[in-house]
Design a protein around this motif. Structure first.
Motif, PDB file in Angstrom:
ATOM      1  N   PRO A  97      24.613 127.293  67.036  1.00 31.53           N
ATOM      2  CA  PRO A  97      24.965 125.902  67.320  1.00 31.53           C
ATOM      3  C   PRO A  97      24.840 124.981  66.107  1.00 31.53           C
ATOM      4  N   TYR A  98      24.591 125.532  64.936  1.00 29.73           N
ATOM      5  CA  TYR A  98      24.617 124.762  63.685  1.00 29.73           C
ATOM      6  C   TYR A  98      23.566 123.657  63.597  1.00 29.73           C
ATOM      7  N   TRP A  99      22.404 123.873  64.146  1.00 32.00           N
ATOM      8  CA  TRP A  99      21.301 122.949  63.865  1.00 32.00           C
ATOM      9  C   TRP A  99      20.957 123.048  62.383  1.00 32.00           C
ATOM     10  N   LEU A 100      20.777 121.907  61.726  1.00 34.84           N
ATOM     11  CA  LEU A 100      20.359 121.885  60.324  1.00 34.84           C
ATOM     12  C   LEU A 100      18.920 121.416  60.167  1.00 34.84           C
ATOM     13  N   ASP A 101      18.502 120.523  61.038  1.00 40.55           N
ATOM     14  CA  ASP A 101      17.208 119.871  60.898  1.00 40.55           C
ATOM     15  C   ASP A 101      16.668 119.608  62.298  1.00 40.55           C
ATOM     16  N   ALA A 102      15.400 119.898  62.518  1.00 43.68           N
ATOM     17  CA  ALA A 102      14.814 119.674  63.838  1.00 43.68           C
ATOM     18  C   ALA A 102      13.412 119.112  63.683  1.00 43.68           C
ATOM     19  N   SER A 103      13.049 118.232  64.604  1.00 42.27           N
ATOM     20  CA  SER A 103      11.736 117.603  64.566  1.00 42.27           C
ATOM     21  C   SER A 103      11.215 117.454  65.984  1.00 42.27           C
ATOM     22  N   VAL A 104       9.938 117.747  66.182  1.00 43.01           N
ATOM     23  CA  VAL A 104       9.346 117.606  67.511  1.00 43.01           C
ATOM     24  C   VAL A 104       8.018 116.864  67.402  1.00 43.01           C
ATOM     25  N   HIS A 105       7.842 115.890  68.299  1.00 44.45           N
ATOM     26  CA  HIS A 105       6.610 115.116  68.378  1.00 44.45           C
ATOM     27  C   HIS A 105       6.310 114.892  69.854  1.00 44.45           C
ATOM     28  N   GLY A 106       5.060 114.943  70.233  1.00 39.67           N
ATOM     29  CA  GLY A 106       4.701 114.682  71.618  1.00 39.67           C
ATOM     30  C   GLY A 106       3.327 115.225  71.942  1.00 39.67           C
ATOM     31  N   ALA A 107       2.425 114.351  72.351  1.00 41.22           N
ATOM     32  CA  ALA A 107       1.038 114.754  72.584  1.00 41.22           C
ATOM     33  C   ALA A 107       0.901 115.787  73.693  1.00 41.22           C
ATOM     34  N   ASN A 108       1.924 115.916  74.555  1.00 42.22           N
ATOM     35  CA  ASN A 108       1.846 116.866  75.666  1.00 42.22           C
ATOM     36  C   ASN A 108       2.686 118.121  75.442  1.00 42.22           C
ATOM     37  N   ILE A 109       3.378 118.197  74.303  1.00 37.29           N
ATOM     38  CA  ILE A 109       4.209 119.368  74.016  1.00 37.29           C
ATOM     39  C   ILE A 109       3.324 120.581  73.755  1.00 37.29           C
ATOM     40  N   MET A 110       3.494 121.623  74.571  1.00 38.11           N
ATOM     41  CA  MET A 110       2.718 122.854  74.407  1.00 38.11           C
ATOM     42  C   MET A 110       3.541 123.982  73.806  1.00 38.11           C
ATOM     43  N   THR A 111       4.876 123.925  73.953  1.00 36.84           N
ATOM     44  CA  THR A 111       5.753 124.960  73.414  1.00 36.84           C
ATOM     45  C   THR A 111       7.004 124.314  72.835  1.00 36.84           C
ATOM     46  N   ALA A 112       7.327 124.679  71.590  1.00 39.33           N
ATOM     47  CA  ALA A 112       8.564 124.222  70.953  1.00 39.33           C
ATOM     48  C   ALA A 112       9.193 125.421  70.271  1.00 39.33           C
ATOM     49  N   SER A 113      10.377 125.795  70.697  1.00 36.83           N
ATOM     50  CA  SER A 113      11.065 126.961  70.134  1.00 36.83           C
ATOM     51  C   SER A 113      12.305 126.512  69.382  1.00 36.83           C
ATOM     52  N   PHE A 114      12.274 126.689  68.064  1.00 34.28           N
ATOM     53  CA  PHE A 114      13.431 126.348  67.238  1.00 34.28           C
ATOM     54  C   PHE A 114      14.363 127.548  67.085  1.00 34.28           C
ATOM     55  N   GLY A 115      13.833 128.736  67.287  1.00 32.17           N
ATOM     56  CA  GLY A 115      14.633 129.948  67.149  1.00 32.17           C
ATOM     57  C   GLY A 115      14.445 130.845  68.342  1.00 32.17           C
ATOM     58  N   GLY A 116      14.990 132.064  68.247  1.00 29.06           N
ATOM     59  CA  GLY A 116      14.862 133.007  69.341  1.00 29.06           C
ATOM     60  C   GLY A 116      15.923 134.077  69.255  1.00 29.06           C
ATOM     61  N   SER A 117      16.184 134.733  70.359  1.00 28.87           N
ATOM     62  CA  SER A 117      17.131 135.843  70.377  1.00 28.87           C
ATOM     63  C   SER A 117      18.363 135.574  71.237  1.00 28.87           C
ATOM     64  N   ASN A 118      18.388 134.487  71.996  1.00 27.95           N
ATOM     65  CA  ASN A 118      19.535 134.209  72.857  1.00 27.95           C
ATOM     66  C   ASN A 118      20.739 133.685  72.072  1.00 27.95           C
ATOM     67  N   ILE A 119      20.456 132.948  70.977  1.00 29.08           N
ATOM     68  CA  ILE A 119      21.508 132.476  70.090  1.00 29.08           C
ATOM     69  C   ILE A 119      21.047 132.730  68.660  1.00 29.08           C
ATOM     70  N   ASN A 120      21.903 132.486  67.683  1.00 26.84           N
ATOM     71  CA  ASN A 120      21.544 132.632  66.279  1.00 26.84           C
ATOM     72  C   ASN A 120      21.413 131.258  65.645  1.00 26.84           C
ATOM     73  N   ASN A 121      20.185 130.805  65.448  1.00 30.22           N
ATOM     74  CA  ASN A 121      19.985 129.550  64.738  1.00 30.22           C
ATOM     75  C   ASN A 121      20.014 129.841  63.244  1.00 30.22           C
ATOM     76  N   SER A 122      21.197 130.165  62.754  1.00 29.17           N
ATOM     77  CA  SER A 122      21.348 130.678  61.397  1.00 29.17           C
ATOM     78  C   SER A 122      21.466 129.595  60.336  1.00 29.17           C
ATOM     79  N   TYR A 123      21.500 128.321  60.747  1.00 26.34           N
ATOM     80  CA  TYR A 123      21.706 127.246  59.784  1.00 26.34           C
ATOM     81  C   TYR A 123      20.523 126.286  59.686  1.00 26.34           C
ATOM     82  N   LEU A 124      19.475 126.533  60.464  1.00 24.94           N
ATOM     83  CA  LEU A 124      18.326 125.637  60.458  1.00 24.94           C
ATOM     84  C   LEU A 124      17.594 125.744  59.125  1.00 24.94           C
ATOM     85  N   GLU A 125      17.581 124.640  58.366  1.00 23.66           N
ATOM     86  CA  GLU A 125      16.975 124.634  57.045  1.00 23.66           C
ATOM     87  C   GLU A 125      15.593 123.997  57.031  1.00 23.66           C
TER      88      GLU A 125
END
Length: 322
Positions: A97-125
Motif C-alpha cells: 500500500p506504499y506507506w512511506l512514513d508512519a507514526s503512532v502515539h497513544g497512552a492506551n495503545i498496546m499493539t502497533a503493527s507497521f508490518g506483517g505477512s498479509n501485505i508487503n509494506n515494502s516502502y516504509l522508510e
C-alpha cells in the motif's frame, strides 16, 4: 503517508478499547468505524490527490502523497492499530500500500503493527513511536518492512515480547539501544536483517527464548557479550550468520536446546568453552561451519541428540574427549 501514482487499494485496522474510531483518508474523505472492525474499503485515485505533492521515489516510481489520520471518537481509547491487512476487493493479490512514513502515539495503545505477512509494506522508510501503553508488545511490529533502515528510540521498558520485531527488514542497518530488560522472548527479533553489521549491548537478562534471534544476518560481524544466563532455547540463534568469525563467552548454562545454533556460520573460526552441561539437543549445532578449526572440551553429559552436530566442518581436524 499513502502514495498514489496509480490507483491502489488501502486498508488499516484500528481497534478501540472502549469505543469507535475515525479515519481521515487525506483525500477529503472521513469515515467512522465501529470498534474492532477493519477499515477495508477505501480506494485512492491520483486525480483526488494534489499534484503539488508529486515526487519521484528512490525506486523510480512517481508518487503523490496524502496524510492519513486515525483517531478515537469522543472519549474512546484505542488499544490496537495495524497497517497489515488486505483491502476487501475480491481476488486481490498480495500488494504494497506504499506507506512511506508512519507514526503512532497513544497512552492506551498496546499493539502497533507497521508490518506483517498479509501485505508487503515494502516502502516504509521511517516509523516513529511516541507515548504508548506500559503493556505494549513489539511482536512482529516491523515484520517484513524491507526498506526500513532504522527506528528512533522509544520506551520499551515494560515490553516482554520482542518476537520478530525487525524480522525481514532487509535494509535495517542500525538498532537503537532499546530497553529490553523485561523481555522474555527474542525469537527471530533480527531474523534476515541482512544489512545489519552490529548491535548494541541489549539487556536480555530475562530472556528465555532466543530461537533464530540473528538467523540469516549475513553481514553481522560482531556480537556483544549478551547476558543470556536465563536462556533455555538457543535453536538457530546465529544460523546463517556467514560473516561471524567469533562469539563472546555467552552464559548458556541454563540452556537445553542448541539445535543449529551456529549452523552455516562459514567464517566462524573458534568458539569459547560454552557451558553445555544442561544441553539435551544439539542437532546440527555447528553444521557447515567450514572454517571452524577447533572446539573446546564441551560437557555433553546430558546430551540426547547430537545428529550432524559437526557435519560439514571441513576445517576441523581434531575432536577433544567430549
Amino acid at each position: 503517508v499513502q502514495t498514489c501514482a496509480l490507483p491502489i487499494y488501502y486498508i488499516a485496522i484500528a481497534e478501540s478499547g472502549s469505543g469507535h474510531y475515525t479515519v481521515d483518508w487525506g483525500d477529503g474523505n472521513v469515515e467512522n468505524f465501529a470498534k474492532g472492525t477493519v477499515s477495508s474499503s477505501h480506494y485512492y485515485t491520483p486525480s483526488a490527490i494534489s499534484a503539488s505533492t508529486e515526487f519521484t521515489h528512490s525506486s523510480g516510481i512517481m508518487m503523490r502523497q496524502v496524510i492519513v489520520s486515525v483517531y478515537p471518537q469522543t472519549t474512546a481509547s484505542m488499544t490496537y492499530i495495524s497497517l497489515n491487512a488486505q483491502h476487501n476487493k475480491s481476488g486481490l493479490q498480495t500488494y504494497s500500500p506504499y506507506w512511506l512514513d508512519a507514526s503512532v502515539h497513544g497512552a492506551n495503545i498496546m499493539t502497533a503493527s507497521f508490518g506483517g505477512s498479509n501485505i508487503n509494506n515494502s516502502y516504509l522508510e521511517r516509523a516513529t513511536v511516541g507515548t504508548i501503553s506500559g503493556s505494549f508488545t513489539c511482536a512482529s511490529m516491523f515484520l517484513n518492512c524491507r526498506t526500513l533502515q532504522s527506528v528512533p528510540y522509544f520506551d520499551t521498558s515494560n515490553v516482554t515480547n520482542f518476537t520478530s520485531m525487525f524480522s525481514g527488514c532487509t535494509l535495517f542497518n542500525s538498532c537503537s539501544l532499546f530497553l529490553t530488560g523485561k523481555g522474555t522472548d527474542f525469537s527471530t527479533m533480527f531474523g534476515s536483517c541482512v544489512n545489519l553489521r552490529s548491535i548494541p549491548l541489549l539487556n536480555v537478562q530475562s530472556g528465555s527464548t532466543f530461537t533464530s534471534m540473528f538467523s540469516g544476518c549475513t553481514n553481522l560481524i560482531t556480537i556483544p557479550k549478551l547476558n543470556t544466563s536465563a536462556g533455555t532455547t538457543f535453536t538457530s540463534m546465529f544460523s546463517g550468520c556467514t560473516k561471524l568469525q567469533s562469539i563472546p563467552q555467552l552464559n548458556v548454562s541454563s540452556g537445553s536446546s542448541f539445535n543449529s545454533m551456529f549452523s552455516s556460520c562459514v567464517n566462524l573460526i573458534q568458539v569459547p568453552l560454552l557451558d553445555l552441561g544442561n544441553a539435551t539437543t544439539a542437532q546440527s549445532m555447528f553444521s557447515a561451519c567450514s572454517s571452524l578449526l577447533s572446539i573446546p572440551t564441551f560437557n555433553l553429559a546430558k546430551l540426547v541428540t547430537a545428529a550432524s552436530m559437526f557435519s560439514g566442518c571441513s576445517g576441523l581436524t581434531k575432536i577433544p574427549a567430549l
